[in-house]
Design a protein around this motif. Structure first.
Motif, mmCIF file in Angstrom:
data_model
loop_
_atom_site.group_PDB
_atom_site.id
_atom_site.type_symbol
_atom_site.label_atom_id
_atom_site.label_comp_id
_atom_site.label_asym_id
_atom_site.label_seq_id
_atom_site.Cartn_x
_atom_site.Cartn_y
_atom_site.Cartn_z
ATOM 1 N N ILE A 1 0.848 -1.190 0.000
ATOM 2 C CA ILE A 1 0.000 0.000 0.000
ATOM 3 C C ILE A 1 0.885 1.242 0.000
ATOM 4 C CG2 ILE A 1 -1.979 -1.102 1.096
ATOM 5 C CD1 ILE A 1 -1.141 0.067 3.732
ATOM 6 N N SER A 2 0.319 2.345 -0.455
ATOM 7 C CA SER A 2 1.058 3.602 -0.533
ATOM 8 C C SER A 2 0.169 4.737 -0.041
ATOM 9 C CB SER A 2 1.526 3.863 -1.970
ATOM 10 O OG SER A 2 0.424 3.884 -2.855
ATOM 11 N N HIS A 3 0.775 5.914 0.094
ATOM 12 C CA HIS A 3 0.048 7.074 0.616
ATOM 13 C C HIS A 3 0.413 8.290 -0.233
ATOM 14 C CE1 HIS A 3 -1.594 10.066 3.276
ATOM 15 N NE2 HIS A 3 -1.972 9.154 4.155
ATOM 16 N N PRO A 4 -0.553 8.912 -0.904
ATOM 17 C CA PRO A 4 -0.234 10.018 -1.809
ATOM 18 C C PRO A 4 0.414 11.209 -1.124
ATOM 19 C CG PRO A 4 -2.601 9.859 -1.438
ATOM 20 C CD PRO A 4 -1.992 8.620 -0.866
ATOM 21 N N LEU A 5 0.130 11.414 0.148
ATOM 22 C CA LEU A 5 0.726 12.545 0.855
ATOM 23 C C LEU A 5 2.161 12.247 1.257
ATOM 24 C CD1 LEU A 5 0.321 15.353 2.074
ATOM 25 C CD2 LEU A 5 -0.522 14.243 4.156
ATOM 26 N N TYR A 6 2.372 11.147 1.981
ATOM 27 C CA TYR A 6 3.698 10.834 2.497
ATOM 28 C C TYR A 6 4.623 10.239 1.435
ATOM 29 C CZ TYR A 6 1.220 11.609 6.842
ATOM 30 O OH TYR A 6 0.460 12.164 7.839
ATOM 31 N N ASP A 7 4.059 9.685 0.379
ATOM 32 C CA ASP A 7 4.880 9.189 -0.729
ATOM 33 C C ASP A 7 5.015 10.222 -1.843
ATOM 34 O OD1 ASP A 7 5.607 6.630 0.241
ATOM 35 O OD2 ASP A 7 3.593 5.879 -0.182
ATOM 36 N N HIS A 8 4.546 11.418 -1.595
ATOM 37 C CA HIS A 8 4.777 12.579 -2.463
ATOM 38 C C HIS A 8 4.292 12.367 -3.895
ATOM 39 C CE1 HIS A 8 7.027 14.273 0.848
ATOM 40 N NE2 HIS A 8 7.753 13.172 0.905
ATOM 41 N N ALA A 9 3.005 12.066 -4.017
ATOM 42 C CA ALA A 9 2.421 11.917 -5.350
ATOM 43 C C ALA A 9 2.538 13.206 -6.153
ATOM 44 C CB ALA A 9 0.950 11.513 -5.231
#
Length: 203
Positions: free
Chosen positions: A79-87
């Protein structure tokens, strides 16, 4: 076209702003499915899909589980996170090919790379059976981790018991294999993690 491309990360960031890190695969789990452990991907911002040193206990637990229980397989849920993975940075948008370094991964591929990189470590360094490890992603859950589940031995590419999306690997080990025209991903390999005096360090 450019307007559409920039809109997607913006929408994802707005969604993330109102959502907390949610656990993948909300209970109840399917019969025969158990959560084994979790691997975090929160310390290496330059290589967001690289298996971190702190993953070793979970990796060893997963490999041992496969050895001890021949009647199960593992499902890895990236899983990933658009905020913390800097989308919003739009990494990799100008590339036509994969980035083997892990430094320019497209946000849309981060979760999948986390899963296949975890599988690659299990098979390369802990000698786990690749045919018993199914890498997947959960696009509806936010976080920076891989969740490891045990599932019945009849799980395959199309039916993995977790209702997550299977990842097409460049080297097919889970049947049925993807058709040749589909996009596939190649793991970004890393060195072995060595444990020393209760701690872990990279080799």
């Amino acid at each position: 076209m450019l307007g559409h491309r920039s809109f997607v990360p913006t929408l994802a960031l707005l969604t993330a702003a109102f959502a907390s890190d949610l656990p993948a695969q909300q209970l109840p789990l399917a019969s025969g499915v158990e959560k084994l452990c979790t691997i975090e991907f929160s310390k290496d911002s330059r290589r967001p899909a690289r298996v971190e040193d702190q993953a070793l206990p979970c990796l060893e637990q997963a490999a041992q589980k496969l050895k001890d229980a021949p009647g199960i397989k593992l499902v890895l849920v990236g899983i990933s996170h658009p905020l913390y993975d800097h989308a919003e940075a739009e990494h990799g948008m100008e590339r036509m090919h994969e980035d083997p370094t892990g430094l320019d991964v497209r946000f849309s591929d981060v979760a999948a790379y986390r899963a296949i990189n975890t599988k690659a470590y299990l098979t390369q360094w802990l000698h786990a059976d690749a045919t018993r490890i199914i890498p997947t992603t959960d696009e509806y859950t936010l976080g920076r981790r891989v969740l490891v589940y045990t599932v019945p031995a009849d799980a395959d590419f199309n039916h993995n018991y977790t209702k997550t999306t299977p990842t097409n690997e460049s080297k097919c080990t889970i049947k049925p294999c993807p058709i040749p025209t589909e996009d596939v991903l190649t793991p970004q390999l890393r060195g072995q993690i060595l444990a020393s005096k209760g701690d872990v360090k990279a080799h």
